[in-house]
Write an enzyme that holds these catalytic residues in place. Sequence first.
Site, PDB file in Angstrom:
ATOM      1  CD  GLN A 118      -3.302  -4.543   6.545  1.00 59.11           C
ATOM      2  OE1 GLN A 118      -3.189  -3.557   5.826  1.00 59.11           O
ATOM      3  NE2 GLN A 118      -3.974  -5.613   6.177  1.00 59.11           N
TER       4      GLN A 118
ATOM      5  CE  LYS B  61      -3.835  -2.460   2.121  1.00 59.33           C
ATOM      6  NZ  LYS B  61      -4.487  -2.912   3.338  1.00 59.33           N
TER       7      LYS B  61
ATOM      8  CG  ASP C  14      -9.869   0.152   4.953  1.00 55.85           C
ATOM      9  OD1 ASP C  14      -9.659  -0.167   3.767  1.00 55.85           O
ATOM     10  OD2 ASP C  14      -9.051  -0.012   5.872  1.00 55.85           O
TER      11      ASP C  14
END
Length: 294
Positions: free
Chosen positions: A98, A54, A121
């Site tokens: 994460q 990422k 997200d």
Amino acid sequence: MPAMLLDGKKTASEIRAEVASEVEQWKKQGGKTPKLAAVLVGDDPASQVYVRNKERACAQVGMASELFRLPVATSTEALLELLEQLNNDPYVHGILVQLPLPYGLDTQRILDAVAPNKDVDAFAPENVGLLVQGRPRFLPCTPHGVVQILARYGIVLEGKHVVVLGRSDIVGKPLANMLVQKDIGLGPQYANASVTICHSKSQNLAAITRTADVLVAAVGKPGLVSADMVRPGAVVIDVGINRVGEKLVGDVDFDEVSSVAGHLTPVPGGVGPLTIAMLLRNTLLACQIQALVD
Ligand code: NDP
């Protein structure tokens, strides 16, 4: 005839190139450099790889990123404190925690603490609610990747029966929520589906999946979808990522299903690369949203 493969790597690199050019344009117009803060707790090897990918992807499209690496023994309170700092940092636009978090941490409380405007997200309750109401702020990354790959291959969803295997808050539920909307920004032909969600308690799974025009597997069980579960010519999207020995495989028995399906995503090289591309898109969007309120 074997199924046509839907190339997620190629589609993701097209989207990344589009985001890179939008970032360049945005910065030329005086916009801040979009920045993603990634929070990694513990030393799970797969999570380390994901976060590194990422960060690399951010750099490739002209965005900044910063990794906050915390020891496995970090407390929920300490993590909440870090999130508070990141929420208030005007140079951080997107925050990513994460998953999975180490055992003992209160994942729900931690995800809920990310400011909705920085929640790239799209896990925060406010963003989930907006999506359900058909007015999304951010589209959740993996489900958005699924719809993007279908749309870019011109696979119309309007009026189609989509069966989603899996009802997680990360993939199954948000994907179903997107597909039943009238339009999520890609045009009505890439929404307006009739959606069935299946899960571990669903009965007669094969009878349901055989009615699917589009079958999406997001379960985490290698080989779960066999050829007899697929209607000939159906589109099969394999979201699953499972490690079997040294190999990464999806939830679909690729060899069997590729002789029945009309279209199929491979693993690796299918939905996986799109998830990161959509995260980049959300980070740019987050930066633009925050510029409006700065
Ligand atoms: P979860 O474990 O959170 O959810 C799995 C879902 O599958 C649950 O809803 C579960 O049902 C359901 N399920 C389990 N067994 C069956 C069965 N036999 N038949 C039908 N449904 C079943 O997983 P995630 O949603 O987080 O991830 C799913 C897969 O997608 C994993 O392999 C993961 O690695 C992958 N993934 C890939 C991403 C990508 O970028 N490509 C991103 C995120 C995930 P129940 O609710 O009843 O337990």
